[in-house]
Design an enzyme around this catalytic site. Structure first.
Site, mmCIF file in Angstrom:
data_model
loop_
_atom_site.group_PDB
_atom_site.id
_atom_site.type_symbol
_atom_site.label_atom_id
_atom_site.label_comp_id
_atom_site.label_asym_id
_atom_site.label_seq_id
_atom_site.Cartn_x
_atom_site.Cartn_y
_atom_site.Cartn_z
ATOM 1 C CE LYS A 32 -1.986 -1.079 4.407
ATOM 2 N NZ LYS A 32 -1.558 -2.060 4.209
ATOM 3 C CB THR A 33 3.630 2.048 2.273
ATOM 4 O OG1 THR A 33 2.720 2.352 3.239
ATOM 5 C CG2 THR A 33 4.155 3.898 2.943
ATOM 6 C CG ASP A 218 0.260 4.749 4.151
ATOM 7 O OD1 ASP A 218 -0.006 4.126 3.641
ATOM 8 O OD2 ASP A 218 1.703 4.251 4.084
ATOM 9 C CD GLU A 219 -0.339 2.388 8.071
ATOM 10 O OE1 GLU A 219 -1.210 1.937 8.627
ATOM 11 O OE2 GLU A 219 0.839 2.540 8.202
ATOM 12 C CD GLN A 249 -1.404 -2.917 9.397
ATOM 13 O OE1 GLN A 249 -0.604 -2.429 9.457
ATOM 14 N NE2 GLN A 249 -1.617 -3.404 7.733
ATOM 15 N NE ARG A 610 4.409 -4.471 10.650
ATOM 16 C CZ ARG A 610 3.291 -3.459 9.678
ATOM 17 N NH1 ARG A 610 3.602 -2.937 9.620
ATOM 18 N NH2 ARG A 610 2.890 -4.167 9.513
HETATM 19 P P1 ATP Z 1 1.128 -2.221 6.578
HETATM 20 O O1 ATP Z 1 0.189 -2.813 6.016
HETATM 21 O O2 ATP Z 1 2.480 -3.175 6.647
HETATM 22 O O3 ATP Z 1 1.597 -0.456 6.055
HETATM 23 P P2 ATP Z 1 2.274 -2.038 2.921
HETATM 24 O O4 ATP Z 1 1.042 -2.531 2.422
HETATM 25 O O5 ATP Z 1 1.451 -0.863 3.120
HETATM 26 O O6 ATP Z 1 2.128 -2.677 4.199
HETATM 27 P P3 ATP Z 1 4.630 -1.636 1.377
HETATM 28 O O7 ATP Z 1 5.723 -1.329 2.735
HETATM 29 O O8 ATP Z 1 4.255 -1.161 0.744
HETATM 30 O O9 ATP Z 1 3.292 -2.675 2.558
HETATM 31 O O10 ATP Z 1 5.557 -2.871 1.359
HETATM 32 C C1 ATP Z 1 5.635 -4.512 2.165
HETATM 33 C C2 ATP Z 1 7.202 -4.325 1.199
HETATM 34 O O11 ATP Z 1 6.597 -5.041 0.176
HETATM 35 C C3 ATP Z 1 8.045 -3.245 0.747
HETATM 36 O O12 ATP Z 1 9.263 -4.001 0.930
HETATM 37 C C4 ATP Z 1 7.458 -2.904 0.038
HETATM 38 O O13 ATP Z 1 9.162 -2.614 -0.792
HETATM 39 C C5 ATP Z 1 7.794 -4.856 -0.831
HETATM 40 N N1 ATP Z 1 6.925 -4.668 -2.470
HETATM 41 C C6 ATP Z 1 5.808 -4.078 -2.115
HETATM 42 N N2 ATP Z 1 5.111 -4.064 -3.390
HETATM 43 C C7 ATP Z 1 5.896 -5.430 -4.326
HETATM 44 C C8 ATP Z 1 6.049 -5.623 -5.605
HETATM 45 N N3 ATP Z 1 5.433 -5.753 -6.469
HETATM 46 N N4 ATP Z 1 7.681 -6.045 -6.104
HETATM 47 C C9 ATP Z 1 8.051 -6.691 -4.618
HETATM 48 N N5 ATP Z 1 8.392 -5.580 -3.519
HETATM 49 C C10 ATP Z 1 6.673 -5.403 -3.000
HETATM 50 MG MG MG Z 2 2.158 1.171 4.866
#
Ligand code: ATP
Ligand code: MG
Length: 679
Positions: A32-33, A218-219, A249, A610
């Site tokens: 997402k981030t 975000d969040e 979350q 995490r």
């Molecule tokens: P959270 O819910 O904990 O905030 P999130 O959904 O925001 O998590 P991110 O932090 O954006 O997730 O991504 C998690 C990890 O996965 C990061 O290290 C990111 O670089 C990696 N990632 C996300 N998408 C891809 C992708 N398409 N290919 C490879 N790595 C990815």
């Molecule tokens: Mg995130």
């Protein structure tokens, strides 16, 4: 470099989404981030001006990391001018530009919780009510809650169900009046006043809607009503708002966040595109399976099917430790082992806990072992008296109308203005309806003042004015701070008051630690000034710690310590989740309430997710509390993790020495363990 091909199809769709509102709902670690950062990069590539982009995240650390990622993708120059902020820093920016419309001056102070406490206690004393710090906390909690729900002092209504609310109706308006008289705002005001400005002044609203053509949040699951109102206002003219979140979350209900805001969004922005992500890229299979198994016990949630293709990975290790010290020792030992195996650095480890007080044992052990660490989110450092004293000086120099801090330092260090004289000046200022600072500047006109006291007051005024001038020189901020502390002879005062030499020395060193804070601020800020430094101390710095971290704050390779709440959005190769015990996680205040237990479970889910490669869960058999040993039971969430995902180890159980130690809770505890692991 930014490459659309590095994204999966759903992510790509979100990143390239053109205009209109977008809701991205997805589980932990699904990117997402990353979608937000890539979307910013994509917009920049498409020729959108950087200054039209706004991204709002939850913590300053997250904002910094997001900006770094964008810079890496598009280069610093292309990204210059975009705003990646927290809600508080965004609102502060709006207030700094326009707060005069609401009758404040632009050098307003931001009141930290200790300032608020002092003010509320004074107000309680004035009306003859109980003015303990507990009473003040309860009131502040209610006031904060009202502000989070956009209920201003004149609209607040007492409720029969809440016995304290009648008192709130008396104190809340007085509190707001006092803040205004002191040209000060509290944290919650930052948001509430920014919303007020946008609602009352169409020109200001137009300005920001127009400026921020592309907005991302975000969040999103953790936004509360006042934050949501702000977002709605800012996007009101164009609706280009992209929010990302995960209902599993949502961990800020206690600050008024409500997952229902996800539904509100779809109602308020009817043409919203909704996108879901299901692949987790962060964690290995075992970790993800454990997270899924725990969270599925929450009834009210949107079902998700998170999967990963990164292999099962190592098992999750559960350590049942003897006590808090043993728990900290085991974490250190594991850090040494993992480091010894090679590949990992200190920065790859994070220790997470439910309450900030749990950090103490870990901090002690980390210092003892000379391991560099950063403590995120703990306010303990700035809550220390010796630090608050210096900050009070700085706040008064910045804004002499700030009477809470003025009174704190008027006779500290002692300069011969006794409490009798202070009361006399306060009374006179009330009678004359003039501010204290105003009176102090003409103290010779105050009737019945002793000459000695009048001279001391005049000297104080001269000192403050002298430093107001000195602090105007941006290149000398650090020197001026050092000169101020030296001139006040604060160290002498500390040694005079504190009989224990060691303690006194530490307190003096703590004050010197502020020089490091200033040095870091100067390093990071293109146009530094005293106001900016104070802002950093009050809202921009979510990292603060004791003395050992002089080096670690500057070097990036250090173990991270933080609460589960602060860990949101972050990831680390190795996570230690400490205090997996009933009373910690779930927290003792939540035990009687099913909804609160669900929120604790979401916190546990945040903690587990995490971890990228390794997850260690730790808990203690007993902990010392007020000098007594308290028997602990393992967290119920442990039993929700399938046994095949877990490796367990337990420290030697010592022979019980007294009958008391073999009490019911201990046997209960072992019964529970056996049930959980079937041995
Ligand atoms: P959270 O819910 O904990 O905030 P999130 O959904 O925001 O998590 P991110 O932090 O954006 O997730 O991504 C998690 C990890 O996965 C990061 O290290 C990111 O670089 C990696 N990632 C996300 N998408 C891809 C992708 N398409 N290919 C490879 N790595 C990815
Ligand atoms: Mg995130």
């Amino acid at each position: 470099m930014f490459d659309l091909n590095s994204l999966n199809p759903q992510q790509r769709k979100a990143v390239t989404h053109k205009k209109g509102s977008l809701l991205l709902l997805a589980g932990a670690g699904s990117g997402k981030t990353r979608v937000i950062t890539c979307r910013i990069a994509h917009l920049l590539h498409q020729g959108v001006a950087a200054r039209q982009i706004l991204a709002v995240t939850f913590t300053n650390k997250a904002a910094r990391e997001m900006a770094e990622r964008v810079n890496e993708m598009v280069g610093k120059n292309s990204a210059k001018g975009m705003l990646i902020a927290t809600f508080h820093s965004l609102c502060l920016r709006i207030l700094k530009a326009h707060i005069d419309r609401l009758g404040f001056k632009k050098n307003f102070s931001i009141y930290a919780s200790s300032d608020q406490q002092r003010l509320i206690r004074d107000l309680l004393r004035e009306i003859g009510a109980e003015s303990s710090s507990k009473a003040a906390d309860q009131l502040l909690w209610r006031i904060s809650n009202a502000k989070n729900h956009l209920i201003s002092a004149d609209k607040y209504q007492a409720s029969d169900r809440d016995p304290l609310s009648a008192l709130v109706t008396t104190i809340y308006p007085r509190y707001q009046q006092a803040l205004k008289a002191f040209n000060a705002v509290d944290f919650d005001d930052l948001l509430m006043l920014a919303v007020q400005l946008l609602e009352q002044y169409p020109d200001i609203l137009d300005h920001y809607c127009d400026r921020f053509q592309y907005q991302m949040v975000d969040e999103y699951q953790d936004t509360n009503p006042v934050q949501y109102r702000l977002l709605k206002l800012l996007a009101s003219s164009h609706g280009n708002l992209c929010v990302v979140g995960d209902d599993d979350q949502s961990i800020y209900a206690f600050r008024g966040a409500d997952v229902a805001n996800i539904l509100d969004f779809e109602n308020d922005f009817p043409d919203t595109s909704v996108i879901k992500l299901e692949q987790n890229y962060r964690s290995t299979g075992n970790i993800l399976a454990a997270a899924n198994a725990v969270i599925k016990n929450n009834k009210q949630r949107r079902e998700k099917a998170l999967w990963t293709d990164s292999g099962t990975g190592a098992k999750i290790e559960y350590r049942l430790c003897e006590d808090g010290e043993d728990e900290a020792r085991q974490v250190m030992e594991q850090i040494h082992i993992e480091k010894y195996k090679g590949k990992l650095k200190y920065g790859d480890f994070a220790i997470l806990y439910r309450t900030n007080s749990q950090s103490r044992a870990f901090e002690e052990q980390l210092r003892y072992e000379n391991i560099p660490y950063v403590l995120i989110g703990g306010q303990q450092f700035f809550d220390r008296k010796e630090i608050k004293d210096v900050i009070a000086y700085l706040k008064v120099i910045q804004n002499p109308a700030d009477e809470v801090n003025l009174l704190r330092i008027l006779n500290y260090p002692k300069r011969g203005i006794g409490t009798g004289s202070i009361d006399h000046i306060i009374r006179y200022s009330a009678e004359e309806k003039r501010s204290l600072w105003n009176i102090l500047q003409q103290v010779d006109l105050v009737p019945k003042m002793q000459d000695r006291t009048a001279i001391a007051c005049a000297d104080f005024v001269t000192l403050i004015k002298r430093y107001q001038k000195r602090f105007k020189q941006p290149l000398r901020l650090l020197e001026t701070l050092q000169e101020l502390i030296a001139e006040l002879k604060l160290a002498d005062e500390i040694y005079r008051q504190e009989k224990d030499h060691q303690v006194a020395r530490r307190r003096v060193e703590n004050q010197e630690e502020l020089f490091n804070s200033m040095a870091i601020y100067l390093e990071r800020t293109p146009q530094p000034d005293l106001a900016g430094f104070l802002e950093r101390l009050s809202i921009f710095d979510d990292s603060a710690a004791g003395k050992n971290d002089k080096e670690s704050k500057l070097s990036s390779d250090s173990v991270t310590l933080m609460s589960l709440h602060s860990s949101k959005g972050l990831e680390f190769p190795v996570i230690f989740l400490a205090g997996m015990e009933e009373g910690f996680l779930p927290h003792k205040n939540s035990l009687a309430d099913a909804a609160a237990i669900d929120e604790e479970r979401r916190l546990c889910y945040v903690g587990i997710t995490r971890a990228q490669q390794q997850l260690f869960l730790l808990g203690a058999r007993q902990r010392r509390k007020y000098g007594k040993l308290d028997q602990r039971e393992p967290s119920r969430f442990l039993s929700e993790i399938p046994a095949e995902l877990l490796l367990q180890a337990s420290s030697e159980q010592p022979a019980a020495t007294t009958e008391e130690e073999k009490d019911a809770s201990a046997s209960n505890f072992f019964a529970n363990m056996n049930q959980m692991f079937g041995d």
